[in-house]
Design an enzyme around this catalytic site. Sequence first.
Site, PDB file in Angstrom:
ATOM      1  N   ILE B 488       0.951  -1.227  -0.175  1.00  8.07           N
ATOM      2  CA  ILE B 488      -0.093   0.195  -0.013  1.00  8.07           C
ATOM      3  C   ILE B 488       1.009   1.254   0.029  1.00  8.07           C
ATOM      4  CG2 ILE B 488      -1.994   1.078   0.908  1.00  8.07           C
ATOM      5  CD1 ILE B 488      -2.224  -1.527   2.498  1.00  8.07           C
ATOM      6  N   GLY B 490       4.588   1.234   0.254  1.00  5.14           N
ATOM      7  CA  GLY B 490       6.113   1.461  -0.185  1.00  5.14           C
ATOM      8  C   GLY B 490       6.678   0.206   0.623  1.00  5.14           C
ATOM      9  N   SER B 529       0.453  -3.846  11.167  1.00  2.95           N
ATOM     10  CA  SER B 529       1.827  -3.472  11.439  1.00  2.95           C
ATOM     11  C   SER B 529       2.852  -4.363  11.341  1.00  2.95           C
ATOM     12  CB  SER B 529       1.916  -2.455  12.595  1.00  2.95           C
ATOM     13  OG  SER B 529       1.212  -1.363  12.779  1.00  2.95           O
ATOM     14  N   ALA B 715      13.864  -4.197  13.197  1.00  2.00           N
ATOM     15  CA  ALA B 715      12.885  -3.475  12.749  1.00  2.00           C
ATOM     16  C   ALA B 715      11.571  -3.950  13.485  1.00  2.00           C
ATOM     17  CB  ALA B 715      12.453  -3.345  11.188  1.00  2.00           C
ATOM     18  N   GLY B 717       7.037  -3.107  13.776  1.00  2.68           N
ATOM     19  CA  GLY B 717       5.762  -2.399  13.076  1.00  2.68           C
ATOM     20  C   GLY B 717       5.722  -1.039  13.069  1.00  2.68           C
ATOM     21  N   VAL B 718       5.363  -0.255  11.937  1.00  3.95           N
ATOM     22  CA  VAL B 718       5.356   0.993  12.104  1.00  3.95           C
ATOM     23  C   VAL B 718       3.986   1.773  11.747  1.00  3.95           C
ATOM     24  CG1 VAL B 718       8.079   1.573  12.007  1.00  3.95           C
ATOM     25  CG2 VAL B 718       6.302   1.755   9.888  1.00  3.95           C
ATOM     26  N   GLY B 719       3.234   0.927  11.237  1.00  2.00           N
ATOM     27  CA  GLY B 719       2.109   1.689  10.708  1.00  2.00           C
ATOM     28  C   GLY B 719       0.903   2.067  11.451  1.00  2.00           C
ATOM     29  N   GLU B 720       0.953   1.453  12.869  1.00  2.78           N
ATOM     30  CA  GLU B 720      -0.337   1.549  13.544  1.00  2.78           C
ATOM     31  C   GLU B 720      -0.207   2.955  14.569  1.00  2.78           C
ATOM     32  OE1 GLU B 720      -1.187  -2.389  13.400  1.00  2.78           O
ATOM     33  OE2 GLU B 720      -3.266  -1.959  13.307  1.00  2.78           O
TER      34      GLU B 720
END
Lengths: 302, 759, 169
Positions: B488, B490, B529, B715, B717-720
């Site tokens: 979605i 990148g 995420s 790393a 998750g960074v989305g949420e």
Amino acid sequence: MRVRIRVRYNAPHMRRFDYFAPTSVEEAVSLLQERGDGARLLAGGTDLLVQMKEAGVHPSAVVSLHAVDELRGISDESDGGLRIGARTLMNDVAAHETVRGAYTALAEGAGVLGSTQTRNMATIGGNIANAAPSADTAPPLAVFDAEAEIAGPGGTRTLPVIELFSGPGSTTLETAEVITAFRLPAVPDHTGSAYQRHTPRKTMDIATVGVSVKLTLADDGSIGDAAICLGAVAPTVIRAGEAERALAGETPSDELFASAGELAQAAASPISDVRGSAEFRRYLIGVMTRRCLGIALERAQA
Amino acid sequence: MTTYTTVGKPIPRVEGTHKVTGNSTYAADVQLPGMLHCKLLRSPYAHAKIVSIDTTKAAAHAGVERIVTADDLPEFEARYMSNRAYNLLAGEEVVFHGQPVAAVLATDATAAEEALELIDAVYEELPAVFDPLDAMRDDAPPARAPVGEIDRSESKGHVTVEVEEEQSDKPSNVVSQTKFSRGDVEAGFAESDVVVERTWRSAMMHQGYIEPHATVASYDPISEELTIWTATQGQFFVRDQISRMLRIPETKIRVIGTELGGGFGGKIFLTQSLAAVLTRITSRPVKLVFSRSDDLVGANPAGQCVVDLKTGMKNDGTVTALQTKVIYNSGAYPGAPVVIGAILIGGYYKFPNLEIEACEVLTNKVSVGAIRAPGAHNVTLAIESQMDMMARELERDPLDVRMQNAVEAGDEMPSKAVYSSIGLKECLKAVQDSEIWRDRNERPATPGKRRGVGIAVGGWLGGLQPAGAHVELNGDGTLNVIVGSNDITGTNTSFAQIVAEELAVPLDMVNVVTGDTKTAPFAGMSAGSKTLFTVGRAVKAAAEDVRSQLLGVAAERLQAKVEELEWKDGVISVGGDAEKSIKFRQLAGITTGFGAQYPPVIGRGAISARQQAPGFTAQVAEVEVDEETGEVTLLRWGIAQDAGFAINPLSVAGQMQGGATQGMGIALWEEMLHDEGGRLINDGLLDYRMPTALDVPNIETYIVEVPSEDGPYGARGVGEPSIIPGAAAVGNAIEDAIGVRVAEAPFTPERILRAMGKI
Amino acid sequence: MTTAETTTETPREASALEKVTVRYTINGEQREVEIAPNRTLLEVVRDELRLTGAKEGCGTGDCGACSMIVDGKLITSCLMLAPQADGSEITTIEGVAQDGKLHPLQQQFIDHGAVQCGFCIPGMILAGKALLDSNPAPSELEIREAIAGNLCRCTGYTKIVEAIAAAAD
């Protein structure tokens, strides 16, 4: 209880209609006359198309004015006033030098409506003919005592803009009448005007309350003439007559403007809807009228 | 510290230029020969019995090919009927306003819409209930016939928790609840110097993706193959669900997750099953595209929530006890994020005593789906507001008290799960160092306005799902990477970075492609995420596999041992000897050319993720409040977020800014409003107000990197996380500005003026 | 909004429909197409001319995803009847790159990470182009005003504003 119900559901597609693109006002009027009440006049389309998509407006004929060149443009009048063609785009009204200088409130009203895209499509005639109580150019036109030029089957007539409105979305225009232009009288020296509106977002929104003010100062600095018009707080835009009268002849002060705000509140009959409660609207009228008077005063004194 | 060449660098998206030239294909762009357009007749009532539906007139309308009602649909087992996805068209009962009751299929969309008006549906209205508190009363009407076992397959994609909800035994609108406790709350409150107790409300809101739901489905009756082009965050999930529902083997289903115009948890599985059924009925391709109004009325927004919260603190700033009841309104089908809400509300700080109760309540509103961090912003509004209120009461710095009590690795969550490494304190530190926070008392307000600064934190545990990836060496030495996750924002760029890093090749030698469900290795939903966290690990494993295969070939070719080989700049050599070396490109040739001696190099990566890597954020908001109009202007915004390791800082920052902006929307504007009959009254983007470019400030980002234990390069998750604390931060800033607390989001001018006693 | 009503008005039959011919110069190319007049410019460009770069996000002019430049002005094509644009010069996102090269705005959008899901981007780039065509050195506020009619849900606008500012340099 059993109910038989048919749902008109918001649709992104418009129903079918016959389409006309006349090139003169005369032709437009006769088309409207021929097609009767099922016909709708299309100017910029930013209101009409939305209504055709979601408000159940299904005209049998659409008469587009986009090819009627005589309806476009802004020109100086010999009496020092200004004539604005009904199909002049909002962005062109907002950017016009004379409008910005002498009729500042109108430039502000035209300049805050919708988005860049809306203002590149919407016309001043369409904004008025659509007769939304929240129309951003209506209060400014009203405080300048603008008149509408109207062409119809019986010829042409003029009418003060404020008298065009008869309710939310309805006007006093007769069948097959077309607004062709607005005439704004010359503005005396020491006049300042402003249009302020409250919207939930900074832009891309419709006024919860709109207030326009025009103040002309006498030589001694007192208020010679005051005009206040309120939007979105009654079935039509309304002049706050009592507030205007209370200002005339007085020396401007914060207290005076606050009391004018209170009189303006009394003039309104707001409703509650998705953009705010009646109480909230009534409250805002007081604050915004006072502030708008302050801005107009500064401009009149400049 | 390890130094990397490609990962950790801000890389513009590599998948080409198609998104800026208009050449991407989104689901609504798909046009097939003979395609029928589908429009749905939606219920005008929130709760009613369907007496009859007469489609005779509509069926005769020009252009209409077929009208389908519940009678024409396949029957599903009763146990699935708690799942919204199985309720394609209402049969006997409608349970929310806007529920589809009939589908019109016509040769063009206008004809289909015209025909909707010709359908004669007769309803018998039933008592309805909309507010969750009303729905919980003993005398409340049931929102719908009792649900069976709750099917939660979808919500598990967003967050993975080891706790199961308890289902109620007696018929009730309360369909599930969760309880956690620790210590003795009464004793905790008794030793507190300040106790704050408030009720917090947050509104039903929409994910707000700009692309409405869209699916094109095509069934070939001869091959019995079903192809679905669709806007989804989880193409494999769609395939699995459709296979299960329609009893079609997965080999016969090809789901093509098209370019996705935003999902935010709201685009998983909604229109696909109906489109699949309709194309099977008609044997013609069917296009089902929601209008914006369809999407606002009848998709799966984020639910309303009511939180009663009582918290205590000692004079020295230590938190003592937390007692709460969290109520999610899940609409007409179960699926509200009860457990995660219950964990997070007590999961940010080291409360020695807590008692948490959370439940989900059915009402006659549209059923809810996920959102970016489902359930989190609601409970965070409550806890993060009260942290500020307690600090204010005790005249302590709100950031210091957070730092003092913040959870760390090894601390227990209310669910008794234990945090692995986390970066909450580091995020707070980053905000503490920000200019916005440092000069919070120094910047003058615009005349007539009051300025305030507020902070809040948020956290997200993250989802877990297995994933696979293939990396193949092409004949010219370039690499193809095949994944099954829908990109979605990148993620494919980050995958390319991982492969380039692992194989020490320039980024432009790597091409990442998202395959469809017939060609790609399995991946979970792009939700929770976890795409980079799980699929990224699979990609890394596949690249490592390629590396070892290449080393094997090189060793044989160079007659050396693998351990003797050096890998540098696309050349493999024996101890750096140029004479004894082989280029990457040559290796490609001898594994793919005619008569090649070696098999093609095809790397396989398959992982199962077991350990979550919770992501925390701290945000700071500077606002100005017009005390006379109640208007709030956002002046500055800073967001710190723990990315573990930012594989692509450019896209990490983009995620942070986007989520923060949604948080601002929740704070100030976004609210789905219903009339007394439960009808949505703001079903367009004029009155469902998402922030425009003029409503939000530039957003400063402070990327914090506390490595995770399991994620690729550390790393997480960074989305949420970024969406979570916005409303609380703004509420805290408003109180800082004008000394007034508003307990219901969004904080509209009207609510602010009421809290001030002005109206 | 949804309204329930009890009228029995019958929609007009499809056969009653008269088509009109419209001519556009779209992205420099002359196109002529016969259409029913109730189609919007957006529908005709997407469905008939098969230029699907412009998107429909709302259909009511509130999101800007369908933005096009018509006779030099940025408009929302979902609120323009296709015949209203008859004879016009139209630029869609497909016409922004010239001679096989990206427009500086397009390059800056990529370089600044201003593109996430991409659905708003065609409209956003055209809004940026319309701005820069008339104001080559806009301030941040002017950029934000110019794109205020284009909703983006992914980026929070910061990187979009940066990209447009960079393209102006």
